[in-house]
Write a protein that holds these residues in place. Structure first.
Motif, mmCIF file in Angstrom:
data_model
loop_
_atom_site.group_PDB
_atom_site.id
_atom_site.type_symbol
_atom_site.label_atom_id
_atom_site.label_comp_id
_atom_site.label_asym_id
_atom_site.label_seq_id
_atom_site.Cartn_x
_atom_site.Cartn_y
_atom_site.Cartn_z
ATOM 1 N N LYS A 83 0.839 -1.200 0.000
ATOM 2 C CA LYS A 83 0.000 0.000 0.000
ATOM 3 C C LYS A 83 0.874 1.251 0.000
ATOM 4 C CE LYS A 83 -3.632 2.403 2.565
ATOM 5 N NZ LYS A 83 -4.503 2.386 3.764
ATOM 6 N N LYS A 84 1.979 1.208 0.709
ATOM 7 C CA LYS A 84 2.894 2.337 0.759
ATOM 8 C C LYS A 84 3.453 2.646 -0.630
ATOM 9 C CE LYS A 84 6.928 4.122 3.225
ATOM 10 N NZ LYS A 84 7.954 3.840 4.274
ATOM 11 N N LEU A 87 0.733 4.443 -2.551
ATOM 12 C CA LEU A 87 0.603 5.820 -2.090
ATOM 13 C C LEU A 87 1.740 6.679 -2.646
ATOM 14 C CD1 LEU A 87 -0.418 5.184 1.633
ATOM 15 C CD2 LEU A 87 -1.880 6.098 -0.188
ATOM 16 N N ARG A 90 0.968 7.342 -6.267
ATOM 17 C CA ARG A 90 -0.064 8.390 -6.358
ATOM 18 C C ARG A 90 0.555 9.772 -6.185
ATOM 19 N NH1 ARG A 90 -3.463 9.195 -1.113
ATOM 20 N NH2 ARG A 90 -1.381 10.013 -0.609
ATOM 21 N N VAL A 133 -6.569 2.857 -1.409
ATOM 22 C CA VAL A 133 -5.709 3.933 -1.906
ATOM 23 C C VAL A 133 -6.573 4.892 -2.725
ATOM 24 C CG1 VAL A 133 -3.697 4.517 -3.292
ATOM 25 C CG2 VAL A 133 -3.712 2.406 -1.953
ATOM 26 N N GLN A 135 -7.443 9.211 -4.005
ATOM 27 C CA GLN A 135 -6.964 10.566 -4.216
ATOM 28 C C GLN A 135 -8.167 11.500 -4.201
ATOM 29 O OE1 GLN A 135 -4.031 12.307 -4.482
ATOM 30 N NE2 GLN A 135 -5.444 14.040 -4.512
#
Length: 356
Positions: A83-84, A87, A90, A133, A135
């Motif tokens: 997930k990091k 991110l 993104r 995740v 935005q």
């Protein structure tokens, strides 16, 4: 007892014994070390979605997303993605690539979430690391109409009608005949149909037919890509006929009218390329107002005209490829007669100013 016996054996230097009871038997080694290629996941995911009737353009829009993600990760192992990582990707898209928040959210992260969700559901990955995740997108505030006004529409159509490609300094015309034809005909076809420009630029000669007194254009996935999936028949407005479209059609070769691709698998991308050229051309002429998307401006305008004229919105939706808002609206067919009645109600544009 099994554990004790093994311990005694190993103290004596014998490591061959293995416990038989599953409670003390060492677990089988997991296959976590086996890479799962992100590129292969995408191929398999895309194949399944296309086979199920989704992603009509064959993944053309999402393909850059996967390339971008792999380039950022600098590897192709989906098991290693966290997930990091997503991110960070993104934030990279927002701060370094400088994409709009809406593009990052609606195209890039949406594609990644769909891919990783599919991989998890189909037991290709142990978890969906992309699931949360997101935005945030700023709320869009419109400063004007989304579609062309009357004056703006006339200006575009006059420029389209009078377009002649210019030679360069060596007296050589680089613009292809297909591109010239698209600049000439795509705007007015869009004005009287509300179709997407890429749906118009993928039209083939065989997609336009005559039925009695009517000329009808068929927008079909056989010619490229149709967002709504199925074909749509749109009667041609009389002003299109009067402008000489049928003469252009008769003189054209078989196949695509507005692009030169011979490979049906490449029709969609070729049509999109030409529609982009039309948009760039209109921008270069400064005919696209701020807040209006040059190609979608016609789709918004047609809906506005229909409301002003009191036309049946269900017919407009059917011509534009929009689904019904209720289950009841999907009953009954929107016939050619109903579509022709709406098309005939649309007023002619005054394009006489630049005739001489």
């Amino acid at each position: 007892m099994q554990a004790l016996k093994r311990s005694i054996e190993r103290d004596a230097g014998d490591y061959s014994g293995q416990p038989s009871d599953p409670l003390v038997k060492p677990p089988a080694p997991e296959d976590s070390a086996v890479p799962v290629k992100l590129s292969q996941l995408w191929i398999d995911y895309l194949s399944g979605r296309v086979q199920a009737g989704f992603i009509k353009d064959g993944g053309r829009r999402q393909e850059p997303v996967i390339r971008s993600l792999r380039g950022f990760l600098k590897h192709d192992d989906a098991r290693q993605v966290t997930k990091k990582d997503l991110l960070g990707w993104r934030d990279h898209l927002m701060t370094e690539v400088k994409l709009a928040a809406k593009t990052v959210s609606d195209i890039y992260l949406s594609t990644a979430r769909s891919l990783f969700a599919w991989a998890h559901e189909n037991e290709r990955l142990p978890e969906n690391v992309a699931g949360k995740v997101r935005q945030p997108k700023p709320r869009k505030v419109d400063g004007r109409e989304k579609g062309y006004t009357d004056a703006e529409a006339v200006a575009v159509l006059r420029a389209s009608r009078s377009h002649v490609p210019r030679p360069n300094q060596f007296d050589y015309v680089r613009e292809t005949a297909h591109t010239t034809a698209a600049k000439r005909w795509a705007p007015i076809l869009a004005a009287f149909s509300g179709a997407r420009i890429s749906e118009i630029t993928q039209l083939r000669k065989e997609d336009v037919r005559n039925e009695g007194e009517r000329w009808i254009a068929r927008i079909t996935p056989d010619a490229g890509s149709v967002k709504s999936g199925g074909y749509r028949d749109i009667p041609l407005h009389q002003q299109i006929i009067d402008q000489g479209f049928i003469e252009f059609l008769d003189a054209a070769n078989e196949g695509p009218l507005f692009h030169g691709s011979k490979d049906p698998a490449k029709f969609a991308s070729a049509a999109q390329g030409i529609s982009d050229e039309v948009a760039k051309w209109l921008h270069s002429l400064k005919l696209v107002p701020v807040g209006v998307r040059p190609n979608y401006g016609w789709r918004h305008r047609l809906k506005t005209q229909a409301l002003d004229l009191g036309l049946t919105m269900r017919v407009i939706d059917a011509m534009q490829g929009h689904s019904g808002r209720t289950a009841g609206e999907n009953y009954g067919d929107v016939t050619i007669i109903a579509r022709a009645r709406v098309i005939n109600a649309l007023p002619f544009y005054d394009l006489t100013e630049r005739e001489n």
